[in-house]
Design a protein around this motif. Sequence first.
Motif, mmCIF file in Angstrom:
data_model
loop_
_atom_site.group_PDB
_atom_site.id
_atom_site.type_symbol
_atom_site.label_atom_id
_atom_site.label_comp_id
_atom_site.label_asym_id
_atom_site.label_seq_id
_atom_site.Cartn_x
_atom_site.Cartn_y
_atom_site.Cartn_z
ATOM 1 N N ASP A 2 0.831 -1.197 0.000
ATOM 2 C CA ASP A 2 0.000 0.000 0.000
ATOM 3 C C ASP A 2 0.871 1.254 0.000
ATOM 4 O O ASP A 2 2.021 1.242 0.435
ATOM 5 C CB ASP A 2 -0.907 -0.005 1.232
ATOM 6 C CG ASP A 2 -1.934 -1.121 1.191
ATOM 7 O OD1 ASP A 2 -2.689 -1.168 0.214
ATOM 8 O OD2 ASP A 2 -1.966 -1.928 2.131
ATOM 9 N N SER A 3 0.289 2.341 -0.451
ATOM 10 C CA SER A 3 1.017 3.604 -0.535
ATOM 11 C C SER A 3 1.321 4.170 0.846
ATOM 12 O O SER A 3 0.622 3.888 1.830
ATOM 13 C CB SER A 3 0.203 4.620 -1.325
ATOM 14 O OG SER A 3 -0.020 4.186 -2.642
ATOM 15 N N ILE A 4 2.358 4.993 0.898
ATOM 16 C CA ILE A 4 2.677 5.749 2.104
ATOM 17 C C ILE A 4 1.742 6.951 2.150
ATOM 18 O O ILE A 4 1.662 7.731 1.194
ATOM 19 C CB ILE A 4 4.141 6.231 2.078
ATOM 20 C CG1 ILE A 4 5.100 5.033 2.073
ATOM 21 C CG2 ILE A 4 4.433 7.156 3.249
ATOM 22 C CD1 ILE A 4 6.529 5.415 1.711
ATOM 23 N N ILE A 5 1.030 7.101 3.248
ATOM 24 C CA ILE A 5 0.136 8.241 3.449
ATOM 25 C C ILE A 5 0.623 9.010 4.659
ATOM 26 O O ILE A 5 0.807 8.428 5.739
ATOM 27 C CB ILE A 5 -1.317 7.790 3.665
ATOM 28 C CG1 ILE A 5 -1.822 6.981 2.457
ATOM 29 C CG2 ILE A 5 -2.227 8.978 3.924
ATOM 30 C CD1 ILE A 5 -3.174 6.312 2.682
ATOM 31 N N LEU A 6 0.836 10.302 4.497
ATOM 32 C CA LEU A 6 1.266 11.140 5.609
ATOM 33 C C LEU A 6 0.146 12.094 5.983
ATOM 34 O O LEU A 6 -0.315 12.888 5.166
ATOM 35 C CB LEU A 6 2.521 11.934 5.236
ATOM 36 C CG LEU A 6 3.173 12.719 6.387
ATOM 37 C CD1 LEU A 6 3.747 11.739 7.421
ATOM 38 C CD2 LEU A 6 4.256 13.655 5.868
ATOM 39 N N HIS A 7 -0.297 11.987 7.236
ATOM 40 C CA HIS A 7 -1.291 12.898 7.787
ATOM 41 C C HIS A 7 -0.521 14.029 8.473
ATOM 42 O O HIS A 7 0.176 13.796 9.473
ATOM 43 C CB HIS A 7 -2.187 12.170 8.791
ATOM 44 C CG HIS A 7 -2.958 11.027 8.209
ATOM 45 N ND1 HIS A 7 -4.292 11.112 7.857
ATOM 46 C CD2 HIS A 7 -2.573 9.741 7.901
ATOM 47 C CE1 HIS A 7 -4.707 9.945 7.379
ATOM 48 N NE2 HIS A 7 -3.677 9.100 7.399
ATOM 49 N N HIS A 8 -0.650 15.247 7.969
ATOM 50 C CA HIS A 8 0.198 16.345 8.439
ATOM 51 C C HIS A 8 -0.455 17.675 8.124
ATOM 52 O O HIS A 8 -1.514 17.733 7.496
ATOM 53 C CB HIS A 8 1.569 16.265 7.757
ATOM 54 C CG HIS A 8 1.513 16.516 6.282
ATOM 55 N ND1 HIS A 8 2.179 17.548 5.652
ATOM 56 C CD2 HIS A 8 0.835 15.874 5.275
ATOM 57 C CE1 HIS A 8 1.940 17.526 4.355
ATOM 58 N NE2 HIS A 8 1.122 16.520 4.093
ATOM 59 N N TYR A 9 0.186 18.755 8.579
ATOM 60 C CA TYR A 9 -0.207 20.100 8.143
ATOM 61 C C TYR A 9 1.072 20.898 7.901
ATOM 62 O O TYR A 9 2.104 20.635 8.531
ATOM 63 C CB TYR A 9 -1.148 20.783 9.142
ATOM 64 C CG TYR A 9 -0.627 20.943 10.551
ATOM 65 C CD1 TYR A 9 0.069 22.091 10.932
ATOM 66 C CD2 TYR A 9 -0.867 19.968 11.531
ATOM 67 C CE1 TYR A 9 0.536 22.244 12.232
ATOM 68 C CE2 TYR A 9 -0.408 20.119 12.823
ATOM 69 C CZ TYR A 9 0.288 21.262 13.167
ATOM 70 O OH TYR A 9 0.744 21.420 14.451
ATOM 71 N N PRO A 10 1.047 21.842 6.987
ATOM 72 C CA PRO A 10 2.289 22.475 6.507
ATOM 73 C C PRO A 10 3.198 23.059 7.583
ATOM 74 O O PRO A 10 4.418 22.843 7.528
ATOM 75 C CB PRO A 10 1.783 23.549 5.530
ATOM 76 C CG PRO A 10 0.514 22.967 4.995
ATOM 77 C CD PRO A 10 -0.117 22.256 6.154
ATOM 78 N N PRO A 11 2.712 23.808 8.602
ATOM 79 C CA PRO A 11 3.651 24.408 9.562
ATOM 80 C C PRO A 11 4.199 23.446 10.611
ATOM 81 O O PRO A 11 5.026 23.846 11.442
ATOM 82 C CB PRO A 11 2.817 25.511 10.236
ATOM 83 C CG PRO A 11 1.591 25.672 9.413
ATOM 84 C CD PRO A 11 1.351 24.339 8.795
ATOM 85 N N SER A 12 3.761 22.193 10.614
ATOM 86 C CA SER A 12 4.202 21.238 11.632
ATOM 87 C C SER A 12 5.677 20.907 11.467
ATOM 88 O O SER A 12 6.099 20.384 10.438
ATOM 89 C CB SER A 12 3.366 19.956 11.532
ATOM 90 O OG SER A 12 3.978 18.886 12.217
#
Length: 310
Positions: A2-12
Amino acid sequence: MDSIILHHYPPSLFSEKVRVLLGYLGLPWQSVIIPPMMPRPHLMPLSGGYRKTPIMQIGADIFCDTEIICRTLSAMSDQTDIYAPGFNAERIARWADTELFKITVALNFRPEAIAAQMSQMSASDLEAFQKDRAELAGGQALVSISPDAALAEFQVLMDQLSHSLHQPFLFGETPCIADFSVYHCLWFVAGNAANARLFDPWPAVRAFVERMQAFQTNAWEDLSAESALEIGKAAEPRLSRKGQSINPSLANGLTAGTAVSVEPNDYGRIPVTGTLQSWTPHAIVIEREDPIAETIAVHFPSIGFEVSRA
């Protein structure tokens, strides 16, 4: 796989550590932009309540904390071993992720830094963000050092770092895990308009930050939080079932299948519960049944987390 999925937000800042590593390793990934504060209704069923950012997902396997995320990504790449320098590099990485992190957060809480941040956020959004972080800290102070003390320590550390950069990276010609951990803290400071000039006396440090930042690429695809949840729901844990092992010297009597809770030992001490699947020197893995996401395996690093019977 399965693909790598990153849950994030830009300023983190911890997300930046992973984003740059993904670029360096040349791994394709999918990006789920999450809110910087709660609620996160499509992520919590996957993480079991774990709130720190980022979180990595591979199918129904969820990875919490950049220590386990980076180690997993390194193992998935055949290009390099960012852990080759060994103990010293890993301890510098741990120091940066904990102690240097505290200094950089304190710097961004200086009045002039807050003013610069407020220029990008409304007063109500900033108040909501600070309230969210206070809840995450659970009554503990996220900033445990005064801004003045942080500034003094930062200057000493940058002077030491500048005199140590005899090569492009901390341990030689190629970056290792220590570089990524030091980098994301410095990136966090440089990203604040009021703090960016703090690097002026140390051009070697600024050049190091720029070298690291250059690894980031645009090799990702956007994915909705709803789609990521459906991917987790449709998949079965795979990575957690490869090389399952319980190290008895670490597990203190806990065995596979025991109901446990896992939580960070610094802040954000929100327990994630499930059944113990694996505990090795590098990873703790539990499996949980969620009413929305169904069967999910959650991976934590062995350092920085506590395990207890649920």
